[in-house]
Write a protein that holds these residues in place. Sequence first.
Motif, PDB file in Angstrom:
ATOM      1  N   CYS A  67       0.863  -1.192   0.000  1.00 18.80           N
ATOM      2  CA  CYS A  67       0.000   0.000   0.000  1.00 18.80           C
ATOM      3  C   CYS A  67       0.895   1.236   0.000  1.00 18.80           C
ATOM      4  O   CYS A  67       1.281   1.733   1.073  1.00 18.80           O
ATOM      5  CB  CYS A  67      -0.925   0.011   1.206  1.00 18.80           C
ATOM      6  SG  CYS A  67      -1.942  -1.466   1.375  1.00 18.80           S
ATOM      7  N   PRO A  68       1.250   1.792  -1.134  1.00 18.16           N
ATOM      8  CA  PRO A  68       2.196   2.913  -1.187  1.00 18.16           C
ATOM      9  C   PRO A  68       1.696   4.177  -0.508  1.00 18.16           C
ATOM     10  O   PRO A  68       2.510   4.987  -0.054  1.00 18.16           O
ATOM     11  CB  PRO A  68       2.381   3.136  -2.698  1.00 18.16           C
ATOM     12  CG  PRO A  68       1.911   1.882  -3.358  1.00 18.16           C
ATOM     13  CD  PRO A  68       0.844   1.337  -2.475  1.00 18.16           C
ATOM     14  N   ARG A  69       0.363   4.382  -0.409  1.00 20.01           N
ATOM     15  CA  ARG A  69      -0.174   5.627   0.154  1.00 20.01           C
ATOM     16  C   ARG A  69      -0.650   5.456   1.594  1.00 20.01           C
ATOM     17  O   ARG A  69      -1.304   6.328   2.141  1.00 20.01           O
ATOM     18  CB  ARG A  69      -1.337   6.124  -0.705  1.00 20.01           C
ATOM     19  CG  ARG A  69      -0.957   6.450  -2.152  1.00 20.01           C
ATOM     20  CD  ARG A  69      -2.128   7.034  -2.896  1.00 20.01           C
ATOM     21  NE  ARG A  69      -2.571   8.292  -2.299  1.00 20.01           N
ATOM     22  CZ  ARG A  69      -3.674   8.945  -2.650  1.00 20.01           C
ATOM     23  NH1 ARG A  69      -4.448   8.445  -3.604  1.00 20.01           N
ATOM     24  NH2 ARG A  69      -4.004  10.064  -2.069  1.00 20.01           N
ATOM     25  N   LEU A  70      -0.318   4.365   2.218  1.00 19.09           N
ATOM     26  CA  LEU A  70      -0.811   4.075   3.566  1.00 19.09           C
ATOM     27  C   LEU A  70      -0.289   5.113   4.565  1.00 19.09           C
ATOM     28  O   LEU A  70       0.909   5.386   4.630  1.00 19.09           O
ATOM     29  CB  LEU A  70      -0.365   2.674   3.992  1.00 19.09           C
ATOM     30  CG  LEU A  70      -1.096   2.058   5.184  1.00 19.09           C
ATOM     31  CD1 LEU A  70      -2.558   1.814   4.836  1.00 19.09           C
ATOM     32  CD2 LEU A  70      -0.438   0.754   5.603  1.00 19.09           C
ATOM     33  N   SER A  71      -1.226   5.690   5.358  1.00 19.16           N
ATOM     34  CA  SER A  71      -0.847   6.678   6.378  1.00 19.16           C
ATOM     35  C   SER A  71      -1.176   6.222   7.795  1.00 19.16           C
ATOM     36  O   SER A  71      -0.612   6.742   8.752  1.00 19.16           O
ATOM     37  CB  SER A  71      -1.542   8.012   6.101  1.00 19.16           C
ATOM     38  OG  SER A  71      -2.949   7.874   6.161  1.00 19.16           O
ATOM     39  N   THR A  72      -2.084   5.264   7.933  1.00 18.96           N
ATOM     40  CA  THR A  72      -2.460   4.742   9.258  1.00 18.96           C
ATOM     41  C   THR A  72      -2.468   3.225   9.205  1.00 18.96           C
ATOM     42  O   THR A  72      -3.141   2.636   8.358  1.00 18.96           O
ATOM     43  CB  THR A  72      -3.847   5.253   9.672  1.00 18.96           C
ATOM     44  OG1 THR A  72      -3.828   6.678   9.760  1.00 18.96           O
ATOM     45  CG2 THR A  72      -4.236   4.690  11.027  1.00 18.96           C
ATOM     46  N   LEU A  73      -1.726   2.610  10.129  1.00 18.65           N
ATOM     47  CA  LEU A  73      -1.660   1.153  10.204  1.00 18.65           C
ATOM     48  C   LEU A  73      -1.861   0.738  11.657  1.00 18.65           C
ATOM     49  O   LEU A  73      -1.180   1.238  12.559  1.00 18.65           O
ATOM     50  CB  LEU A  73      -0.320   0.637   9.687  1.00 18.65           C
ATOM     51  CG  LEU A  73      -0.068  -0.874   9.839  1.00 18.65           C
ATOM     52  CD1 LEU A  73      -1.077  -1.676   9.024  1.00 18.65           C
ATOM     53  CD2 LEU A  73       1.364  -1.231   9.430  1.00 18.65           C
ATOM     54  N   ALA A  74      -2.820  -0.164  11.885  1.00 20.25           N
ATOM     55  CA  ALA A  74      -3.084  -0.695  13.227  1.00 20.25           C
ATOM     56  C   ALA A  74      -3.167  -2.209  13.134  1.00 20.25           C
ATOM     57  O   ALA A  74      -3.961  -2.744  12.357  1.00 20.25           O
ATOM     58  CB  ALA A  74      -4.380  -0.117  13.791  1.00 20.25           C
ATOM     59  N   VAL A  75      -2.346  -2.892  13.926  1.00 22.85           N
ATOM     60  CA  VAL A  75      -2.320  -4.351  13.957  1.00 22.85           C
ATOM     61  C   VAL A  75      -2.497  -4.784  15.403  1.00 22.85           C
ATOM     62  O   VAL A  75      -1.734  -4.365  16.281  1.00 22.85           O
ATOM     63  CB  VAL A  75      -0.997  -4.907  13.396  1.00 22.85           C
ATOM     64  CG1 VAL A  75      -0.999  -6.434  13.457  1.00 22.85           C
ATOM     65  CG2 VAL A  75      -0.778  -4.444  11.972  1.00 22.85           C
ATOM     66  N   SER A  76      -3.522  -5.586  15.663  1.00 21.54           N
ATOM     67  CA  SER A  76      -3.777  -6.057  17.025  1.00 21.54           C
ATOM     68  C   SER A  76      -4.132  -7.526  16.984  1.00 21.54           C
ATOM     69  O   SER A  76      -4.590  -8.050  15.967  1.00 21.54           O
ATOM     70  CB  SER A  76      -4.902  -5.252  17.687  1.00 21.54           C
ATOM     71  OG  SER A  76      -6.113  -5.406  16.960  1.00 21.54           O
ATOM     72  N   SER A  77      -3.937  -8.188  18.127  1.00 27.26           N
ATOM     73  CA  SER A  77      -4.203  -9.621  18.188  1.00 27.26           C
ATOM     74  C   SER A  77      -4.726  -9.986  19.559  1.00 27.26           C
ATOM     75  O   SER A  77      -4.296  -9.444  20.583  1.00 27.26           O
ATOM     76  CB  SER A  77      -2.931 -10.416  17.901  1.00 27.26           C
ATOM     77  OG  SER A  77      -3.147 -11.794  18.120  1.00 27.26           O
ATOM     78  N   ALA A  78      -5.668 -10.928  19.555  1.00 29.67           N
ATOM     79  CA  ALA A  78      -6.172 -11.507  20.797  1.00 29.67           C
ATOM     80  C   ALA A  78      -5.664 -12.921  20.980  1.00 29.67           C
ATOM     81  O   ALA A  78      -6.120 -13.646  21.858  1.00 29.67           O
ATOM     82  CB  ALA A  78      -7.704 -11.506  20.787  1.00 29.67           C
ATOM     83  N   CYS A  79      -4.716 -13.328  20.165  1.00 32.15           N
ATOM     84  CA  CYS A  79      -4.178 -14.688  20.193  1.00 32.15           C
ATOM     85  C   CYS A  79      -2.736 -14.632  20.679  1.00 32.15           C
ATOM     86  O   CYS A  79      -1.914 -13.895  20.118  1.00 32.15           O
ATOM     87  CB  CYS A  79      -4.265 -15.329  18.813  1.00 32.15           C
ATOM     88  SG  CYS A  79      -3.579 -16.987  18.733  1.00 32.15           S
ATOM     89  N   SER A  80      -2.421 -15.383  21.721  1.00 30.96           N
ATOM     90  CA  SER A  80      -1.070 -15.357  22.279  1.00 30.96           C
ATOM     91  C   SER A  80      -0.047 -15.950  21.317  1.00 30.96           C
ATOM     92  O   SER A  80       1.151 -15.690  21.422  1.00 30.96           O
ATOM     93  CB  SER A  80      -1.035 -16.127  23.605  1.00 30.96           C
ATOM     94  OG  SER A  80      -1.442 -17.473  23.413  1.00 30.96           O
TER      95      SER A  80
END
Length: 577
Positions: free
Chosen positions: A363-376
């Motif tokens: 994604c060349p124009r990406l300005s916001t990235l959020a990565v979350s996980s509920a798996c250990s």
Amino acid sequence: MAPKLLARSTECFDCGKDHPPRAPLIPSPFKSIITQKSMPTSSETASIHDFTAAIDAEILRREQAIDRLRCEVAVLHRLSDQHKSIIAPIRRVPSELMAEIFLHLTTIEASSANDTSSSSLANFFEKNDEVRPVLHRAPLIFGEVSRQWRTIALSTPTLWNSIFITCTNEKLRNYISLCDTWLKRSGSLPLSIRIHLAPSEAVPQHVTKDCQDLLRTILPYAQRWRLVDFVNVPDYSYHILHGCLPKSLPVLQALSVGHTLPADASCMFWAELRNAPKLRFLHHHNVGEEWLTFPWSQLTHIDLGNCSEYDCLRILSAASAAVDCTFSVERPSSFQHPPITHYSLKTLRISQSHADLHLRLTCPRLSTLAVSSACSRFSFHDLPSFIARSGPNIENFTLEGSTLTATQFMTCLAYMPKIRHLTISELGAAQFTDEVWKSLTCRPSFTPLVPDLESLQFLGGRDFHHEAVIRMLESRVQMPHGPASFVPKLKTVHLSFWPKIKKSVCRRLTAFRFFGLDIDVQTNVGSDDEGDSDDEEIDSEDEESNWDDEESDWDDSEVSDCGDDWDHEESDWEDES
């Protein structure tokens, strides 16, 4: 000229008010007995009984006169108010202006609720999309004031083209007829319909029936739907839409269906939408194979749940106009999608409850990235490589529950030089170590990672010394003895530590408020005689002498620990390493 009666008004001895003189009262013929306090004879006793009976009769007559006068005063007040209202300035306000005032009051009251189901959905809200049907509140209250106001309110469709029903399951039945009346007053305007029910573990049959009746009520207006937002409406209720939705929804812009029961049900009726030319936002809790032919290419905002990795890439490959996407990856992929490049996407949020994620995406124009996980056991295998391909323009980065090592984390930060807002939650492996804090610290002849950082939110703190945090903050605020040309960019810091730390360390952190930093520290704070969980070696006596007087003026002696000359700071770091 005032009447003579009012001119002769005097202050009453009994009530203290000014009123005309009282009428003469019946004189008592027994003053001698009252003053001498002697016992009356039998004949005098009989006379006293007759006298008191006459007084009681006079009291009753005057009380009746008071009641009559009070009624007359009430009638006069009403007559006066009626005539005053005829010449009141509000009657000279044109009906068009009154309608605009009603609309603004309704908007103010709706915005005070501030209850949105999705941050992305808020982009599609109009100013009155949160109007709740509550008695004695706008817009219903306008019809309670006067006949003229009621006429104006009923002839203003803008007041009624949005309805937000939020209630428990038991009270839903009360809103069905009200919803019908509400929408009939909306004229031919596009409609915003929001129905939020209270969450429940099981849905009684009568609740499903009530939801079906409510859907039947709004279904005749389907061609005027602009925004549809349903939360906790049972999936089984949507069966009445089968074969009843019109072939075209010409004004529909946003569709949000989420948090329904049962969780494994599939609302394929919404997937049947084919002709909604203005549809730009879609939020759905469960996306399956029946959504393959959905018109993804016209959507700009996508928020989907119960996806697989393959679903994410397949949808993104079709949604070429999407700028904001949120995916909840909850299922393993049966197939592997080829890598894709998305040139429009600016915001990407991924919530992962499955063990592995291989996102072959650029994604060349990406300005916001959020990565979350509920798996250990979560592992985003190619996150560093994804950021290497998509990170040059990222300004907002959120990482929660990742298994990235500190080295991998620093590699990711190096690929995102424009970060301004950083949010990290260490729920599994630790991303922040002493080496990471050091790499974020501004030092002479050294360019730190994320030099434009403005806000930092951090949860964790098991694998570093707090002195490293303090040094980083010192280097990013305007400290005494610092370069005069230094312009601090860091403005907000929120720190939440898992382990227990010393009170002196907490004081040193919060003391940065005196240098203009908006800092908040939430932690398990221990007493000074308790060791830190990371065995931090800090001279308590030096700390107390330097930081206990943090509320006083910050002269050279009081900031000796945190305001060292910048020329010596680099040598300190060399000694420490």
